[in-house]
Design an enzyme around this catalytic site. Structure first.
Site, PDB file in Angstrom:
ATOM      1  CG  HIS A 178      -1.512  -1.211   1.627  1.00 46.67           C
ATOM      2  ND1 HIS A 178      -2.863  -1.593   0.939  1.00 46.67           N
ATOM      3  CD2 HIS A 178      -1.456  -2.308   2.339  1.00 46.67           C
ATOM      4  CE1 HIS A 178      -3.219  -2.763   1.266  1.00 46.67           C
ATOM      5  NE2 HIS A 178      -2.437  -3.283   2.116  1.00 46.67           N
TER       6      HIS A 178
HETATM    7  C1  BDR Z   1      -2.328   0.600   5.788  1.00 42.08           C
HETATM    8  O1  BDR Z   1      -2.463   0.067   6.974  1.00 42.08           O
HETATM    9  C2  BDR Z   1      -1.303  -0.327   7.591  1.00 42.08           C
HETATM   10  O2  BDR Z   1      -1.436  -1.266   8.198  1.00 42.08           O
HETATM   11  C3  BDR Z   1      -0.293  -0.290   6.335  1.00 42.08           C
HETATM   12  O3  BDR Z   1       0.959   0.195   6.790  1.00 42.08           O
HETATM   13  C4  BDR Z   1      -0.944   0.738   5.495  1.00 42.08           C
HETATM   14  O4  BDR Z   1      -0.184   2.024   5.563  1.00 42.08           O
HETATM   15  C5  BDR Z   1      -3.035  -0.223   4.732  1.00 42.08           C
HETATM   16  O5  BDR Z   1      -4.339   0.055   5.094  1.00 42.08           O
END
Ligand code: BDR
Ligand code: CA
Length: 315
Positions: free
Chosen positions: A241
């Protein structure tokens, strides 16, 4: 080439770690600082992780500032079940000797943003607490921020921590609301795009053919992340992400965006943390956010993998 001045605000975190390693290899980026925020793990661990990563790659020229230890209003809920007890896939790297700046994150952000000759792009890839607090303390920073490109929320797809909410926005929805309403040029890189380009085990071979500690670390954390994606989302690959937000900050060709009205549900209950994206403009409100609505997965993956591969060159 004119570089973009960027501050990454982060809660490392496996995909955060990859985003940082990726950003460090991008020629287009002048990484001014890393600020940390409680999210995936508590903020002390997040800070330690940012320091460990920078020390590992020999980039202790980049300042790290520890940020907020909890969201504005809500109780902190961390995600060790995803990122490991240490936040880095239980790789348990040795404690870093590199230390964070002895500074308050809000003062640091306000001062850096106001004093920097060029406008700064902020790339928040964790809960938006630090950025919201800075805007509360000094609203003038809004005029000196070039852009905010944040990983969070989702536009028209399911949530990953509740049926509707994405983790970063869910963690601190009140902070997210402040950003969305700030009037700063803001791009939302939500789950609807970050979950499309997946890194599979076959990709790992490409970035790791020569043994070296950095590549080994990358492989270990991604291996952990793939196993977690298998457990919770029943897929054999993982979504990086936060790295997509970094990529979008320097190259718009990777995504398709649409300016839309976006709000967030802050009230407690089933829908807390949901990003409300008014795709058809039915609320009749002025569009406030560039929302990523599609992604060129191939382009992003080739950019990500080719840059991670560079860590092999040193050895
Ligand atoms: C986001 O939530 C976190 O767990 C990850 O690092 C990312 O920024 C994804 O939903
Ligand atoms: Ca993150």
């Amino acid at each position: 080439m004119k570089k973009k001045n960027i501050i990454i605000d982060t809660d490392p975190g496996i995909d955060d770690a990859i985003a940082i390693l990726f950003a460090l290899k991008l020629e287009e980026i002048e990484l001014k600082a890393i600020t940390t925020v409680a999210g995936n793990v508590d903020v002390e661990k997040c800070t330690k992780n940012a320091l460990k990563i920078l020390e590992m790659v020999g980039r202790t020229d980049i300042p790290v500032v520890e940020g907020a230890c909890k969201p504005l209003v809500k109780r902190l809920r961390t995600a060790e079940y995803v990122h490991g007890i240490d936040g880095l896939g239980d790789t348990n790297l040795a404690d870093p000797t590199y230390k964070p700046l002895d500074a308050n994150v809000v003062d640091f952000l306000v001062e850096t943003i106001l004093k920097n000759r060029e406008p700064i792009t902020i790339v928040p890839v964790g809960p938006l607490t630090n950025i919201a607090l800075s805007l509360i303390k000094e609203p003038k920073i809004a005029n000196k921020i070039d852009e905010i490109v944040f990983m969070g929320g989702t536009a028209g797809s399911y949530g990953n921590v509740t049926p509707l909410a994405e983790a970063n926005v869910y963690c601190d929805p009140h902070a997210a609301k402040i950003i969305l309403q700030s009037g700063i040029s803001t791009t939302m890189v939500g789950l609807n795009v970050t979950q499309k380009p997946l890194v599979f085990r076959k990709h790992l071979k490409k970035i790791y053919h020569k043994k070296n500690p950095i590549s080994e670390f990358i492989i270990k954390i991604l291996d952990h992340y793939i196993a977690i994606h298998k457990k919770f989302f029943k897929i054999d690959g993982c979504a990086i992400h936060d790295a997509l937000a970094v990529a979008v900050a320097i190259d718009r060709n990777i995504v398709k965006t649409k300016k839309l009205y976006v709000d967030v549900e802050v009230n407690e209950g089933l829908t807390q943390g949901a990003t409300i994206v008014d795709y058809y403009g039915v609320l009749g409100k002025e569009s406030n956010i560039e929302v990523c609505v599609d992604v060129d997965s191939e382009l992003f993956l080739s950019m990500l993998l080719s840059n991670l591969q560079k860590y092999q060159e040193k050895y």
